[in-house]
Design an enzyme around this catalytic site. Structure first.
Site, PDB file in Angstrom:
ATOM      1  N   HIS A  55       8.248  23.980 -42.036  1.00 37.96           N
ATOM      2  CA  HIS A  55       7.860  22.668 -41.234  1.00 37.96           C
ATOM      3  C   HIS A  55       8.633  22.598 -39.840  1.00 37.96           C
ATOM      4  O   HIS A  55       9.858  22.150 -39.820  1.00 37.96           O
ATOM      5  CB  HIS A  55       8.417  21.315 -42.389  1.00 37.96           C
ATOM      6  N   ASN A  89       0.587  18.499 -34.746  1.00 36.71           N
ATOM      7  CA  ASN A  89       0.532  17.284 -34.003  1.00 36.71           C
ATOM      8  C   ASN A  89       0.743  17.370 -32.572  1.00 36.71           C
ATOM      9  O   ASN A  89       1.701  16.783 -32.104  1.00 36.71           O
ATOM     10  CB  ASN A  89       1.220  16.007 -34.740  1.00 36.71           C
ATOM     11  N   ASP A 305      11.604  20.163 -40.567  1.00 36.25           N
ATOM     12  CA  ASP A 305      10.818  19.309 -39.798  1.00 36.25           C
ATOM     13  C   ASP A 305      11.409  18.931 -38.472  1.00 36.25           C
ATOM     14  O   ASP A 305      11.745  18.113 -37.844  1.00 36.25           O
ATOM     15  CB  ASP A 305      10.997  17.737 -40.657  1.00 36.25           C
ATOM     16  N   HIS A 309      12.914  16.460 -29.307  1.00 36.32           N
ATOM     17  CA  HIS A 309      12.478  15.402 -28.071  1.00 36.32           C
ATOM     18  C   HIS A 309      13.674  15.506 -27.026  1.00 36.32           C
ATOM     19  O   HIS A 309      15.089  15.799 -27.409  1.00 36.32           O
ATOM     20  CB  HIS A 309      12.386  14.018 -28.460  1.00 36.32           C
TER      21      HIS A 309
HETATM   22 ZN   LIG Z   1       6.905  16.855 -39.263  1.00 37.83          ZN
END
Ligand SMILES: [Zn+2]
Length: 443
Positions: A55, A89, A305, A309
């Site tokens: 992930h 995404n 995950d 940013h």
């Molecule tokens: Zn994710």
């Protein structure tokens, strides 16, 4: 290459020979070096399988200012992660064959092996996606209101049908946005770096919203005989729901992130918006219960995950700051520090970061230090922790939510026998190899 005198996760001391094909040729005692063979003396250190981080969000295409395949994979290599699975995404989202091809071309810059997941939106094209060497469907955002990729139960059911018809796993991000507490975001949230902002996000995306969506996802998958992997379960209740479903005979597994294992609302108050991610940090009580399930063997996978940013983006205030924290480089180090302090066994850590994800996702050549497997290997001195500091990490985002915690970092990382990362234990100087990463569904 011959690696001599290494201690394996189960305590055996062995020599490991790597063949020209990048696979492990032999794991044995008393192997002698051939003429011209590089010998890596590993006495007193551990040789572990490279982690398979199922992930990550490496942000390309579309978000190169946050991370690139080059910077993200350097960060992975320096943390002992030898395979990453990228989520869809990005911009454009990976929801059809053309978008897959665009991402695959960029992934040629990767230092580590990789998989690419296909995403599900109202516009997705399963025919062209499954025509590509796809890793899995996922991260499918079931009933998640954030971002552009949240889908409803009907589309989720379609995705499960398409995947199950092709024996492909589905990784789901399960949070029910209809159960979010909008009132939690009212009023003065106190700016970027305060406890009020951190608490508000956790109160808003309530634990119940995750548990309800996970239960729905599990039931829908079981109805369709689909293989479901629940991403980043942040609550002990969701881990238990997955376990019960599996014990009932369904193909269901769960994943937990390092931030939900090592950070909580109480532990990370000063992070403010830098601690904003989805699902959010939970109470210390829930964190402890989650960690206990990891130690007990009820957690199938720990994956990061990794969602970088920039500092500037994270400073935009609670409502406007994007969700996500980096983590691919600190996955193994944090868990190995818990081994050093006696909270986890080394075999447990090996299983949740390498052996289990390889098995769950059908990577027959990954995840174990054994003859015939790819020589994806990490050499580490498990007695040598150091303080985690962003300045020493390699993600392009240049910050970490784990600043100041301790981690046990690799000395050498190999991908199919190639050195992709090496750190001089005396000086700390790091060097990287060339991009050698391949799509694990093509090799
Ligand atoms: Zn994710």
């Amino acid at each position: 290459m011959l690696i001599t005198g290494a201690t394996l996760a189960d305590g055996r001391v062995r020599d490991v020979r790597i063949g020209d094909d990048g696979r492990i040729d032999a794991v044995a005692e008393g192997l002698d070096a051939d003429a011209g063979e590089r010998v890596l003396e590993a006495r007193g250190r551990h040789l572990l399988p490279g982690a398979v981080d199922v992930h990550v969000h490496f942000r390309e295409p579309g978000g190169s200012h946050k991370e690139t395949w080059r910077s993200g994979s350097r960060s992975a290599a320096a943390g002992g992660v030898t395979t990453v699975v990228d989520q869809p995404n990005t911009s454009p989202p990976t929801v059809d064959g053309d978008a897959f091809d665009e991402k695959a071309a960029l992934a040629a810059e990767s230092l580590v092996d990789y998989g690419i997941n296909g995403g599900v939106t109202a516009d997705w094209d399963p025919e062209s996606l499954f025509d590509r060497p796809l890793f899995a469907l996922g991260e499918v955002f079931l009933a998640d209101s954030t971002g552009d990729m949240g889908i409803d139960a009907d589309l989720f059911a379609d995705a499960l049908d398409e995947a199950s018809a092709r024996d492909a796993p589905v990784t789901v991000h399960a949070e029910d946005a209809t159960l979010f507490d909008d009132d939690a975001l009212d009023g003065d949230l106190g700016g970027v770096g305060t406890a009020a902002t951190a608490d508000a996000w956790s109160a808003y995306r309530a634990a119940d919203a995750e548990v309800a969506a996970v239960e729905r996802a599990l039931a829908a998958a079981a109805d369709r005989d689909a293989q479901v992997h629940v991403a980043h379960t942040s609550t002990p209740e969701a881990v238990d729901a997955v376990k019960e479903t599996r014990e009932g005979g369904a193909a269901a597994t769960c994943e937990v992130t390092p931030h939900h294992l090592y950070l909580s609302r109480e532990r990370a108050r000063s992070l403010g918006t830098f601690g904003r991610m989805n699902p959010p940090l939970r109470s210390e009580e829930r964190r402890e219960a989650l960690f206990a399930r990891l130690a007990a063997g009820d957690v199938d996978v720990v994956a990061t995950d990794h969602a970088p940013h920039t500092v500037e983006e994270k400073r935009r205030g609670l409502v406007d700051a994007p969700s996500g924290v980096p983590g691919v480089e600190t996955l193994y180090p944090l868990l190995l520090e818990s081994v050093r302090t006696g909270e986890l066994s080394l075999e447990r850590v090996r299983d949740v970061v390498a052996a289990n994800p390889a098995e769950i996702f059908g990577l027959d050549r990954k995840g174990r230090v054994a003859e015939g497997r790819d020589a994806d290997l990490v050499l580490v001195d498990t007695a040598d922790p150091r303080e985690i500091e962003a300045a020493a990490l390699h993600s392009a985002c240049a910050w970490t939510p784990f600043e100041g915690l301790r981690g046990v970092f690799p000395e050498v990382t190999l991908v199919r026998g190639e050195v992709v990362y090496e750190r001089d234990p005396a000086t700390g100087a790091a060097s990287f190899g060339e991009p050698v990463g391949r799509n694990v569904r093509e090799s």
